[in-house]
Design a protein around this motif. Structure first.
Motif, PDB file in Angstrom:
ATOM      1  N   UNK A 267     -22.037 -44.922  14.651  1.00 22.80           N
ATOM      2  CA  UNK A 267     -23.280 -45.688  14.747  1.00 22.80           C
ATOM      3  C   UNK A 267     -24.493 -44.765  14.726  1.00 22.80           C
ATOM      4  N   UNK A 268     -24.398 -43.636  15.413  1.00 24.65           N
ATOM      5  CA  UNK A 268     -25.504 -42.676  15.484  1.00 24.65           C
ATOM      6  C   UNK A 268     -25.852 -42.146  14.097  1.00 24.65           C
ATOM      7  N   UNK A 269     -24.819 -41.981  13.259  1.00 20.50           N
ATOM      8  CA  UNK A 269     -25.022 -41.482  11.899  1.00 20.50           C
ATOM      9  C   UNK A 269     -25.346 -42.591  10.905  1.00 20.50           C
ATOM     10  N   UNK A 270     -25.556 -43.806  11.440  1.00 21.82           N
ATOM     11  CA  UNK A 270     -25.961 -44.967  10.635  1.00 21.82           C
ATOM     12  C   UNK A 270     -24.935 -45.335   9.561  1.00 21.82           C
ATOM     13  N   UNK A 271     -23.656 -45.147   9.891  1.00 21.60           N
ATOM     14  CA  UNK A 271     -22.578 -45.615   9.023  1.00 21.60           C
ATOM     15  C   UNK A 271     -22.270 -47.061   9.414  1.00 21.60           C
ATOM     16  N   UNK A 272     -22.039 -47.894   8.429  1.00 21.28           N
ATOM     17  CA  UNK A 272     -21.839 -49.325   8.655  1.00 21.28           C
ATOM     18  C   UNK A 272     -20.720 -49.569   9.668  1.00 21.28           C
ATOM     19  N   UNK A 273     -21.039 -50.287  10.739  1.00 20.29           N
ATOM     20  CA  UNK A 273     -20.049 -50.598  11.771  1.00 20.29           C
ATOM     21  C   UNK A 273     -19.256 -51.862  11.449  1.00 20.29           C
ATOM     22  N   UNK A 274     -19.735 -52.666  10.494  1.00 14.33           N
ATOM     23  CA  UNK A 274     -19.112 -53.967  10.247  1.00 14.33           C
ATOM     24  C   UNK A 274     -17.637 -53.866   9.857  1.00 14.33           C
ATOM     25  N   UNK A 275     -17.230 -52.942   8.955  1.00 11.39           N
ATOM     26  CA  UNK A 275     -15.798 -52.891   8.615  1.00 11.39           C
ATOM     27  C   UNK A 275     -14.909 -52.552   9.810  1.00 11.39           C
ATOM     28  N   UNK A 276     -15.380 -51.672  10.683  1.00  7.87           N
ATOM     29  CA  UNK A 276     -14.608 -51.342  11.885  1.00  7.87           C
ATOM     30  C   UNK A 276     -14.520 -52.557  12.796  1.00  7.87           C
ATOM     31  N   UNK A 277     -15.649 -53.228  12.992  1.00  5.79           N
ATOM     32  CA  UNK A 277     -15.666 -54.410  13.854  1.00  5.79           C
ATOM     33  C   UNK A 277     -14.735 -55.490  13.313  1.00  5.79           C
ATOM     34  N   UNK A 278     -14.756 -55.706  12.005  1.00  8.21           N
ATOM     35  CA  UNK A 278     -13.900 -56.735  11.413  1.00  8.21           C
ATOM     36  C   UNK A 278     -12.426 -56.387  11.573  1.00  8.21           C
ATOM     37  N   UNK A 279     -12.090 -55.111  11.395  1.00  3.91           N
ATOM     38  CA  UNK A 279     -10.692 -54.692  11.548  1.00  3.91           C
ATOM     39  C   UNK A 279     -10.224 -54.863  12.988  1.00  3.91           C
ATOM     40  N   UNK A 280     -11.069 -54.504  13.940  1.00  2.00           N
ATOM     41  CA  UNK A 280     -10.698 -54.640  15.351  1.00  2.00           C
ATOM     42  C   UNK A 280     -10.592 -56.104  15.756  1.00  2.00           C
ATOM     43  N   UNK A 281     -11.498 -56.927  15.253  1.00  3.19           N
ATOM     44  CA  UNK A 281     -11.431 -58.357  15.556  1.00  3.19           C
ATOM     45  C   UNK A 281     -10.139 -58.957  15.011  1.00  3.19           C
ATOM     46  N   UNK A 282      -9.783 -58.580  13.780  1.00  4.53           N
ATOM     47  CA  UNK A 282      -8.539 -59.099  13.195  1.00  4.53           C
ATOM     48  C   UNK A 282      -7.336 -58.689  14.036  1.00  4.53           C
ATOM     49  N   UNK A 283      -7.328 -57.450  14.501  1.00  5.02           N
ATOM     50  CA  UNK A 283      -6.230 -56.988  15.359  1.00  5.02           C
ATOM     51  C   UNK A 283      -6.154 -57.788  16.647  1.00  5.02           C
ATOM     52  N   UNK A 284      -7.294 -57.971  17.289  1.00  4.19           N
ATOM     53  CA  UNK A 284      -7.310 -58.688  18.563  1.00  4.19           C
ATOM     54  C   UNK A 284      -6.864 -60.131  18.382  1.00  4.19           C
ATOM     55  N   UNK A 285      -7.283 -60.744  17.273  1.00  5.13           N
ATOM     56  CA  UNK A 285      -6.884 -62.129  17.025  1.00  5.13           C
ATOM     57  C   UNK A 285      -5.406 -62.233  16.675  1.00  5.13           C
ATOM     58  N   UNK A 286      -4.858 -61.191  16.038  1.00  8.36           N
ATOM     59  CA  UNK A 286      -3.454 -61.227  15.633  1.00  8.36           C
ATOM     60  C   UNK A 286      -2.515 -61.049  16.810  1.00  8.36           C
ATOM     61  N   UNK A 287      -2.942 -60.308  17.815  1.00  8.81           N
ATOM     62  CA  UNK A 287      -2.072 -60.092  18.975  1.00  8.81           C
ATOM     63  C   UNK A 287      -2.927 -59.930  20.217  1.00  8.81           C
ATOM     64  N   UNK A 288      -2.830 -60.896  21.096  1.00 11.08           N
ATOM     65  CA  UNK A 288      -3.685 -60.915  22.276  1.00 11.08           C
ATOM     66  C   UNK A 288      -3.239 -59.940  23.354  1.00 11.08           C
ATOM     67  N   UNK A 289      -2.224 -59.132  23.074  1.00 10.80           N
ATOM     68  CA  UNK A 289      -1.827 -58.074  24.003  1.00 10.80           C
ATOM     69  C   UNK A 289      -2.258 -56.697  23.510  1.00 10.80           C
ATOM     70  N   UNK A 290      -2.963 -56.640  22.390  1.00  7.95           N
ATOM     71  CA  UNK A 290      -3.402 -55.358  21.829  1.00  7.95           C
ATOM     72  C   UNK A 290      -4.668 -54.916  22.565  1.00  7.95           C
ATOM     73  N   UNK A 291      -4.474 -54.370  23.769  1.00  3.79           N
ATOM     74  CA  UNK A 291      -5.603 -54.038  24.636  1.00  3.79           C
ATOM     75  C   UNK A 291      -6.520 -52.995  24.009  1.00  3.79           C
TER      76      UNK A 291
END
Length: 696
Positions: A314-338
C-alpha cells in the motif's frame, strides 16, 4: 464411516504437510475396516507407496493447500475390492476427526495413467467397455505414479465436497437446502430425488460416440461424472486440477460402427463457465498469477502474509484490490481459514474500510487467536507477542522491527471476553505489544494478573503500558528538568461545552490552560480531529463538527524553529538508548510525516539527513538527562516518543506510546540516509531480545 479410537495417530497425521500424509495402513485402521471389508489385508506391492509419494508431491499447490485442514491422508491396503475408498473418520463417540483415503495396492498394482483413465471413462458404458480410449499423459509419463495422481485427485474431490454445500453430503441421503455446485447439472424433483437437469445423455443411450457428441451440449465434463452429483464434482475437480492447474492433456476417442468421435473438454466453453468459476474460486490457479502477493493471498490456508508486506504494498501505491479479492474469496470458501480473515482485515484497513476491518479481525481471532510468522533468516529466537484487537496503530509494529530477522513471531491475540489460553506457544521471550487505550485498560490489568510470575522473560509489562494514556504520560513525566509536556486533561463533552461558554473556568480544570488549546477526541491518532483552538468561540464551533463524547485538552506550545518550520522527532528508546526514527519538518504546527511534504522537498530531507547523522552528538546529547529520566519513569524496555524542541531548548513531549509506527519502507533513492538509521533501531531491538533471553 471409519470408527477409530486412535485420536493421537490422526492428530499426528494432520500436523504433517498434506503431501506427506501417506503410507501403509496401520494395524488399527485395517482392524477398524474389517467389519465391512472382511478380506482387507496389509499391502505387499513393491514400490507402491513410493509411487503414492510421487503422486502426492506432483499435485498442484492449491489442491494440497485445500486438503490441509481435514484430509487425514492416503493409506495403502489390499483386499478392499475397489481401487479406492474415501470416508469420514470418527471417534467411537461420534467426534469428527477428518477424512481418509484408502488405496488398494492389489487393484492398482499394474495401472498406467492412460489405462486407468480409459477404464474410468469406459465404466460409464458397461456394455461397450473397449470402445473408449483416453489419453491423459504422453508416452514417457504414462506411469503408475501418474495413474495414482489421477486417483488421488478424484478422491480429493470427494473429500473436499464433504460439508461444503457444493452437493448433498454422501452420507446425508437427500438434498436439504441450497447447494452451489448441484444446480449446474442437477435438479431436485417433486419427490425429493436428485435427477439430471438435462436428458441429453439419456437420449444418446449406451453408444459411447453418440454420448460424447451429446455431452458438448451439457454442463457435464464426462459421462462418468453424469452418474451422480458426487461423481460429477469429483470428476470436475480432478479434471480442473489436471487440465487447468497442471497443463496436462485429456483427450478421448470414442468408437462406434462409423467414424470415431474425438472429445476434449474445453474449460473456456460457455457450457462449463459455472463450474469453472466455482472451482477457480475454490482452488485458484496460483501458478499462473504473476503477482506473488496475489498468489500468496489466493492459496487456500496459506501462511499468514502479515502486516509488513501488505503495508509495504500500500505504501508503494501498488493496487490492493487483487489481494483483497483473493483474500475475500479464500475467506468465503472456507470459514476456518483464519489467516485469510486476518490478512483480509489488514487489507481492509489499508484501503480505508476500518469498521469492516475490525469486524473481520474479531472474527479471525474468534476462529484462532494464535498466528505464526516464521523467521526469514533461520530461527534463532522465538518471541511470543501479546496482541490486542485494533487498527494498525493498536500494537507495537513488531513485524517491521523484525522483518528480515532470525526471530519467529508467535502472535497471540487476547480479548476481554476470552480467558488466558491453557496452552501458549513455545517461546524464549514474551513481549506485550498491546497499546494503551480506554478499551484496553481492563485487559491490561487482567494481563498483569495472567502473566505474573511468568517463567520466561517478559518485555514491556502491561502495568507500565497502562500509564501511556495522554494524561497518564503527562502525569508520569511531570516535573522533569528540561522537559515541557503541557498538562493534559480528559473532559466529557458537556464539560468542554461549558468551557466554551465560560472560558474563565479553564484554569479550574487545566491549571496552566490558556488559549490557544490543543483539542482531540479520546482514542484519536494521526491527527484525526486534532485541532488548535484559538478562542472560546472556536471551541464551540469545534464541538459542532466533532461528535465525540470525550476529549483531551492541553495548552498549545509554539515550537517553530529559527528556520520558520515546525520540526517533530520520532524517537524510540530501546533499553533506555534513544534512536531517531524520523524527523519531519512542516510549515504547519500539526506535523505528520506523510503530509509534511518530505518527499517533495529536498531541503526538508536534508534537514532530516543531518538530524539522523548527528543525532547522538546533538539532540540525544542535549537531552541525555531528560531522556534517561523519561526512560526510568516510563519503565518500558521499548517505547516511542513524538517530541520537538522549544525555542529555548527544552524537550517538548507530545506523546509517549509503545505502538508508534516505525518502519523502513521509504524509497532508498529518495531517502538514502534512512536505511542505516533504521538498521540501528532494528539491531538494538534484536539485541534487546537476546539480552532478555540471557537474563532469564
Amino acid at each position: 464411516m471409519i470408527i477409530s479410537p486412535e485420536i493421537a495417530f490422526w492428530n499426528d497425521a494432520i500436523q504433517q504437510p498434506a503431501e506427506r500424509r501417506h503410507g501403509p495402513a496401520p494395524e488399527h485402521l485395517v482392524a477398524a475396516l474389517r467389519a465391512s471389508h472382511a478380506g482387507l489385508a496389509f499391502a505387499t506391492a513393491a514400490g507402491f507407496d513410493e509411487d503414492v509419494d510421487r503422486a502426492l508431491a506432483s499435485l498442484p499447490p492449491a489442491v494440497l493447500a485445500r486438503l490441509h485442514t481435514s484430509w487425514l491422508g492416503a493409506y495403502v491396503v489390499e483386499g478392499l475390492e475397489r481401487e479406492a475408498l474415501t470416508d469420514l473418520v470418527l471417534t467411537p463417540d461420534g467426534e469428527f476427526l477428518g477424512i481418509a483415503t484408502l488405496l488398494d495396492a492389489g487393484e492398482l498394482a499394474d495401472v498406467t495413467a492412460n489405462g486407468w483413465a480409459s477404464a474410468r471413462a469406459s465404466a460409464a458404458f458397461p456394455a461397450s467397455p473397449s470402445l473408449v480410449e483416453v489419453r491423459v499423459e504422453e508416452a514417457g509419463a504414462d506411469t503408475r505414479a501418474n495413474a495414482l495422481r489421477l486417483v488421488l485427485l478424484h478422491e480429493a474431490g470427494k473429500a473436499l465436497a464433504a460439508g461444503r454445500r457444493f452437493i448433498p453430503d454422501w452420507w446425508a441421503g437427500e438434498a436439504q437446502g441450497e447447494y452451489s455446485f448441484l444446480p449446474l447439472s442437477w435438479r431436485v424433483d417433486e419427490a425429493g430425488g436428485i435427477v439430471p437437469a438435462d436428458d441429453a445423455l439419456r437420449r444418446a443411450g449406451a453408444d459411447p460416440a453418440a454420448t460424447y457428441e451429446a455431452i458438448e451440449g451439457t454442463a457435464w465434463l464426462t459421462p462418468f461424472g453424469a452418474q451422480s452429483p458426487l461423481d460429477d464434482f469429483a470428476e470436475a475437480f480432478a479434471l480442473y486440477a489436471h487440465i487447468v492447474l497442471s497443463d496436462r492433456p485429456y483427450a478421448v476417442r470414442a468408437f462406434d460402427g462409423a467414424a470415431p468421435v474425438d472429445y476434449a473438454p474445453r474449460w473456456d466453453a460457455p457450457r462449463l463457465a459455472g463450474k469453472l468459476a466455482l472451482l477457480k474460486r475454490f482452488v485458484p490457479d496460483v501458478a499462473r498469477e504473476a503477482d506473488p502477493q496475489v498468489a500468496a493471498a489466493a492459496l487456500p490456508f496459506a501462511p499468514l502474509v502479515g502486516t509488513a508486506p501488505l503495508m509495504r504494498r500500500a505504501f508503494n501505491k501498488v493496487d490492493m484490490a487483487p489481494v483483497a479479492q483473493a483474500l475475500l474469496a479464500r475467506a468465503e470458501s472456507d470459514q476456518l481459514d483464519a489467516n485469510a480473515y486476518l490478512d483480509f482485515a489488514i487489507t481492509l484497513q489499508l484501503t480505508g474500510d476500518r469498521d469492516v476491518a475490525m469486524d473481520v479481525q474479531a472474527e479471525a481471532v474468534r476462529i484462532r487467536p494464535h498466528y505464526t510468522l516464521p523467521a526469514r533468516q533461520g530461527e534463532m529466537l522465538r518471541l511470543l507477542v501479546i496482541m490486542g484487537l485494533g487498527d494498525l496503530m493498536a500494537n507495537t509494529p513488531i513485524e517491521f522491527l523484525l522483518e528480515e530477522s532470525d526471530v519467529t513471531l508467535e502472535m497471540l491475540y487476547v480479548t476481554a471476553d476470552a480467558p488466558w489460553p491453557d496452552v501458549v506457544p513455545e517461546h524464549d521471550v514474551m513481549m506485550v505489544c498491546m497499546g494503551e487505550n480506554d478499551a484496553n485498560q481492563p485487559l491490561l490489568a487482567r494481563l498483569s494478573e495472567w502473566i505474573a510470575g511468568w517463567p520466561r522473560p517478559v518485555i514491556n509489562g502491561p502495568d507500565r503500558i497502562a500509564v501511556l494514556s495522554r494524561d497518564g504520560a503527562c502525569n508520569a513525566l511531570s516535573g522533569i528538568d528540561g522537559v515541557e509536556m503541557p498538562q493534559t486533561v480528559r473532559l466529557a463533552r458537556a464539560r468542554v461545552a461549558a468551557l466554551a461558554a465560560a472560558p474563565e473556568t479553564l484554569t479550574d480544570v487545566l491549571p496552566d490552560g490558556v488559549f490557544p488549546l490543543i483539542v482531540r477526541p479520546l482514542g484519536s491518532h494521526a491527527g484525526h480531529d486534532l485541532d488548535k483552538i484559538d478562542t472560546p468561540a472556536g471551541l464551540a464551533a469545534y464541538l459542532e463538527r466533532v461528535p465525540a463524547d470525550s476529549f483531551y485538552l492541553s495548552r498549545f506550545v509554539d515550537y517553530r524553529g529559527a528556520n520558520g518550520l515546525f520540526g517533530k522527532y520520532r524517537v524510540v528508546l530501546v533499553e533506555g538508548v534513544p534512536y531517531l526514527a524520523h524527523f519531519a519538518s512542516s510549515e504547519h504546527w500539526m506535523v505528520h510525516y506523510l503530509n509534511a511534504g518530505m518527499g517533495e522537498s529536498a531541503a526538508k530531507r536534508a534537514l532530516e539527513a543531518e538530524a539522523m547523522a548527528q543525532f547522538d552528538a546533538t539532540f540525544a546529547a542535549r537531552h541525555r538527562a531528560a531522556l534517561a529520566e523519561i526512560d526510568r519513569r516510563i519503565g518500558l524496555q521499548y517505547v516511542g516518543m513524538d517530541c520537538a524542541e522549544t525555542p529555548d531548548g527544552r524537550l517538548l513531549v507530545f506523546e509517549v506510546d509503545n505502538a508508534m509506527i516505525v518502519h523502513a519502507m521509504d524509497d532508498e533513492a529518495t531517502y538514502p540516509y534512512k536505511k542505516p538509521a533504521m538498521r540501528k533501531i532494528f539491531t538494538a531491538f534484536r539485541r534487546m531480545l537476546e539480552n532478555a533471553r540471557t537474563r532469564r
